[in-house]
Structures are given as structure tokens and as C-alpha cells.
Write a protein that holds these residues in place. Structure first.
Motif, short mmCIF file in Angstrom:
data_model
loop_
_atom_site.label_atom_id
_atom_site.label_comp_id
_atom_site.label_asym_id
_atom_site.label_seq_id
_atom_site.Cartn_x
_atom_site.Cartn_y
_atom_site.Cartn_z
N LYS A 62 0.82 -1.21 0.00
CA LYS A 62 0.00 0.00 0.00
C LYS A 62 0.86 1.26 0.00
N LEU A 63 2.17 1.06 -0.09
CA LEU A 63 3.14 2.16 -0.10
C LEU A 63 3.04 3.02 1.16
N ILE A 64 2.80 2.35 2.28
CA ILE A 64 2.78 3.03 3.57
C ILE A 64 3.97 2.50 4.37
N SER A 65 5.01 3.30 4.46
CA SER A 65 6.18 2.84 5.19
C SER A 65 6.21 3.37 6.62
N ALA A 66 5.58 4.54 6.84
CA ALA A 66 5.60 5.15 8.17
C ALA A 66 4.30 5.90 8.42
N LEU A 67 4.03 6.12 9.69
CA LEU A 67 2.90 6.95 10.09
C LEU A 67 3.45 8.26 10.65
N PRO A 68 2.81 9.37 10.30
CA PRO A 68 3.25 10.65 10.86
C PRO A 68 3.02 10.71 12.36
N SER A 94 4.02 8.88 19.16
CA SER A 94 5.20 9.72 19.32
C SER A 94 5.06 11.05 18.58
N THR A 95 6.01 11.93 18.81
CA THR A 95 6.02 13.24 18.14
C THR A 95 6.91 13.21 16.90
N ASP A 96 7.29 12.03 16.46
CA ASP A 96 8.08 11.84 15.25
C ASP A 96 7.40 10.81 14.35
N ASP A 97 7.75 10.82 13.07
CA ASP A 97 7.28 9.76 12.18
C ASP A 97 7.81 8.43 12.70
N LYS A 98 7.02 7.37 12.50
CA LYS A 98 7.45 6.05 12.98
C LYS A 98 7.12 5.01 11.93
N ARG A 99 8.05 4.08 11.70
CA ARG A 99 7.82 3.00 10.75
C ARG A 99 6.58 2.21 11.17
N VAL A 100 5.81 1.75 10.20
CA VAL A 100 4.58 1.00 10.46
C VAL A 100 4.85 -0.18 11.39
N SER A 101 5.94 -0.88 11.17
CA SER A 101 6.25 -2.06 11.99
C SER A 101 6.50 -1.72 13.45
N GLN A 102 6.75 -0.44 13.76
CA GLN A 102 7.04 -0.01 15.12
C GLN A 102 5.86 0.69 15.79
N CYS A 103 4.73 0.78 15.10
CA CYS A 103 3.54 1.41 15.67
C CYS A 103 2.76 0.40 16.50
N MET A 104 2.05 0.89 17.50
CA MET A 104 1.32 0.03 18.42
C MET A 104 0.04 -0.52 17.79
N ILE A 105 -0.18 -1.83 17.98
CA ILE A 105 -1.44 -2.46 17.56
C ILE A 105 -2.47 -2.15 18.64
N GLU A 106 -3.45 -1.31 18.31
CA GLU A 106 -4.48 -0.94 19.28
C GLU A 106 -5.80 -1.66 19.02
N GLU A 107 -5.98 -2.17 17.79
CA GLU A 107 -7.20 -2.90 17.47
C GLU A 107 -6.88 -4.02 16.48
N LEU A 108 -7.59 -5.12 16.65
CA LEU A 108 -7.57 -6.25 15.70
C LEU A 108 -9.00 -6.48 15.26
N CYS A 109 -9.21 -6.67 13.98
CA CYS A 109 -10.56 -6.96 13.50
C CYS A 109 -10.51 -8.19 12.60
N PHE A 110 -11.15 -9.25 13.06
CA PHE A 110 -11.31 -10.46 12.25
C PHE A 110 -12.61 -10.26 11.49
#
Length: 191
Positions: A62-68, A94-110
Motif C-alpha cells: 500500500k506504499l505506507i512505510s511510516a505513520l506521521p 510519538s512526536t516523530d514519524d514512525k515505521r509501520v512495523s514499530q507502531c502500536m497495535i491498538e485494534e484487531l478486526c477479524f
């Protein structure tokens, strides 16, 4: 003097009640979620924590490498061996951009649990795989389940524990979706 003593006693009781109510809220306990035998703890784990177990996200496709900074997204999916298990809501607090793999999983939806291939999903919530369960079976498996008694084709049943919620969605008597959430500040920007 008698009235002053009574007034002081009443003020003390009110102050105690008000200050006692201001104590820290119990954050609750996350539900025990296993996906293909791997524990996934919402509010405590990141996608990177699952990589050594063979899980990956579709973020690069999806060409999403980081979240602002201070943002969240619910457009990333977790998969393993070609099987898409869950939609993730990832949060960058955080107050910095962070790689997607380092962002917190807050929800899971099956999702799409009413489809034929959902039987391939090896999941459990608090020791039970609820896929395919009727409402009565679900209530027997989860005695603390809050049942939606609405007269509707769509029903929502909940397990709540502090900041954690498990929501079971039924449509026409069939389990369609399970959402496991840990509350986070929704004031963050959605990406």
C-alpha cells in the motif's frame, strides 16, 4: 458549635467521596488472543513483534512505510502464509514519524467470518475459537458476555474489561466480525 461540627463532618464526607472518585481508573486486562498459536496483545505489541513468527503486514504493498506523528490508521492487514488474518489499527503516539512495523497495535478486526474460508483462521480469544458459534454457544463460552437484545438483523455482543473491549457482530444470526480494541486517543489524526 453543634451546627459547625455537623457542617464540617458533611464537608469532610463530600470531600472524601469526591477525591475518592478521582482515583486512577483500572485499565483492565487485555484478552488472551492467539492467532495461529501466537499471542497478540492489543495495546502492548507492534507488528515487528510478530515478524519472527512468520507474520507480515501489507503496508509495503500500500506504499505506507511510516505513520506521521500522533496519527493512526486502520487500513493495514496482518497475514501469514498467504492467509489474511485481521485488519489492524496501528497508532503512532510519538512526536516523530514512525515505521509501520514499530507502531502500536491498538485494534484487531477479524472480518468476513461468515465466508467459507474463515474456517482456515486459527484464532482464539480467552481460550475459545468463536468462529461459527451461535449466540447461545457464544454466551456459554463467555459467561460475562453482554448481549445485545435489540430486535434487529444486526446484533453486537461485548466483553469489556477496563480499556479493553471485544465486540462480536452478528448479521442474520451468523457471526460476521470480531473486533478486539484497546482504547487510545482518537484525537490523533487518521491516516
Amino acid at each position: 458549635m453543634k451546627h459547625l461540627s455537623k457542617l464540617l463532618l458533611i464537608c469532610t464526607l463530600i470531600a472524601t467521596a469526591v477525591l475518592g472518585g478521582c482515583g486512577k481508573k483500572d485499565p483492565g486486562t487485555p484478552p488472551d488472543v492467539l492467532i495461529d498459536g501466537t499471542a497478540v496483545v492489543v495495546g502492548e505489541m507492534k507488528p515487528a513483534d510478530l515478524e519472527d513468527k512468520g507474520f507480515e503486514t501489507d503496508a509495503s504493498e500500500k506504499l505506507i512505510s511510516a505513520l506521521p506523528e500522533r496519527s493512526w490508521t486502520s487500513s493495514i492487514y496482518l497475514r501469514k502464509d498467504g492467509v489474511s488474518y485481521a485488519r489492524l489499527t496501528l497508532v503512532n503516539e510519538s512526536t516523530d514519524d514512525k515505521r509501520v512495523s514499530q507502531c502500536m497495535i491498538e485494534e484487531l478486526c477479524f472480518y468476513s467470518l461468515d465466508k467459507k474460508d474463515s474456517n482456515e483462521l486459527n484464532i482464539s480469544i480467552n481460550g475459545v475459537n468463536p468462529i461459527g458459534m451461535t449466540r447461545d454457544e457464544l454466551k456459554n463460552a463467555y459467561p460475562d458476555l453482554e448481549l445485545d437484545d435489540a430486535d434487529s438483523d444486526y446484533l453486537f455482543h461485548y466483553l469489556r474489561n477496563g480499556d479493553y473491549t471485544v465486540r462480536f457482530e452478528y448479521a442474520n444470526g451468523v457471526l460476521k466480525e470480531i473486533e478486539i480494541k484497546h482504547s487510545f486517543p482518537k484525537s490523533y489524526q487518521e491516516k
